[in-house]
Design a protein around this motif. Structure first.
Motif, PDB file in Angstrom:
ATOM      1  N   GLN A  17       4.675  22.401  18.846  1.00 33.49           N
ATOM      2  CA  GLN A  17       4.641  23.738  18.246  1.00 33.49           C
ATOM      3  C   GLN A  17       3.574  23.767  17.153  1.00 33.49           C
ATOM      4  N   THR A  18       2.754  24.814  17.163  1.00 35.96           N
ATOM      5  CA  THR A  18       1.735  24.949  16.127  1.00 35.96           C
ATOM      6  C   THR A  18       2.040  26.164  15.259  1.00 35.96           C
ATOM      7  N   ILE A  19       1.534  26.115  14.049  1.00 37.54           N
ATOM      8  CA  ILE A  19       1.663  27.230  13.110  1.00 37.54           C
ATOM      9  C   ILE A  19       0.270  27.566  12.591  1.00 37.54           C
ATOM     10  N   GLU A  20       0.078  28.814  12.189  1.00 36.98           N
ATOM     11  CA  GLU A  20      -1.203  29.228  11.635  1.00 36.98           C
ATOM     12  C   GLU A  20      -1.107  29.241  10.113  1.00 36.98           C
ATOM     13  N   LYS A  54      -3.246  30.410   6.957  1.00 35.41           N
ATOM     14  CA  LYS A  54      -4.391  31.148   6.416  1.00 35.41           C
ATOM     15  C   LYS A  54      -4.621  30.659   4.991  1.00 35.41           C
ATOM     16  N   ALA A  72      -8.685  30.151   8.431  1.00 34.20           N
ATOM     17  CA  ALA A  72      -7.364  30.016   9.054  1.00 34.20           C
ATOM     18  C   ALA A  72      -7.434  28.836  10.015  1.00 34.20           C
ATOM     19  N   PHE A  73      -6.367  28.079  10.047  1.00 33.39           N
ATOM     20  CA  PHE A  73      -6.316  26.891  10.893  1.00 33.39           C
ATOM     21  C   PHE A  73      -4.976  26.831  11.608  1.00 33.39           C
ATOM     22  N   GLU A  74      -4.982  26.166  12.741  1.00 31.52           N
ATOM     23  CA  GLU A  74      -3.727  25.880  13.436  1.00 31.52           C
ATOM     24  C   GLU A  74      -3.372  24.429  13.183  1.00 31.52           C
ATOM     25  N   LYS A 121       3.502  21.935  13.440  1.00 33.06           N
ATOM     26  CA  LYS A 121       4.574  22.277  12.511  1.00 33.06           C
ATOM     27  C   LYS A 121       4.924  21.045  11.676  1.00 33.06           C
ATOM     28  N   SER A 137       4.217  29.720   9.985  1.00 32.34           N
ATOM     29  CA  SER A 137       2.899  30.261   9.669  1.00 32.34           C
ATOM     30  C   SER A 137       2.960  30.941   8.299  1.00 32.34           C
TER      31      SER A 137
END
Length: 83
Positions: free
Chosen positions: A2-5, A7, A23-25, A28, A71
């Motif tokens: 799972q990824t989160i953004e 900013k 902004a980066f991914e 988690k 995020s």
């Protein structure tokens, strides 16, 4: 995975060292320090300011060991002199 953004918003001296919209991914549960490390790898000129900046999410100051679970916008605040 799972990824989160994440900013990035910067204020003060550090604002002049980074692009306006960042902004980066990330995976988690990355820590704030991992995000800062990623930024300094991309923008080495910002490294001295990054070492001294305070970090906040919303109204709350967070430590570099804070895990990022959702995020969000990470705010970087340059140290302020005076009183």
């Amino acid at each position: 995975m799972q990824t989160i953004e994440i900013k990035i918003e910067a204020f003060g001296a550090i604002e002049r060292l980074l692009p306006k919209a960042l902004a980066f991914e990330f995976a988690k549960d990355q820590m704030v320090k991992d995000v800062l490390s990623h930024i300094t790898n991309l923008y080495p000129d910002a490294s001295p300011a990054m070492e001294k900046c305070a970090c906040a999410i919303g109204e709350d100051i967070v430590t570099r060991q804070t895990a990022l679970e959702t995020s969000c916008t990470l705010v970087l605040l340059s140290p302020v002199a005076g009183g």
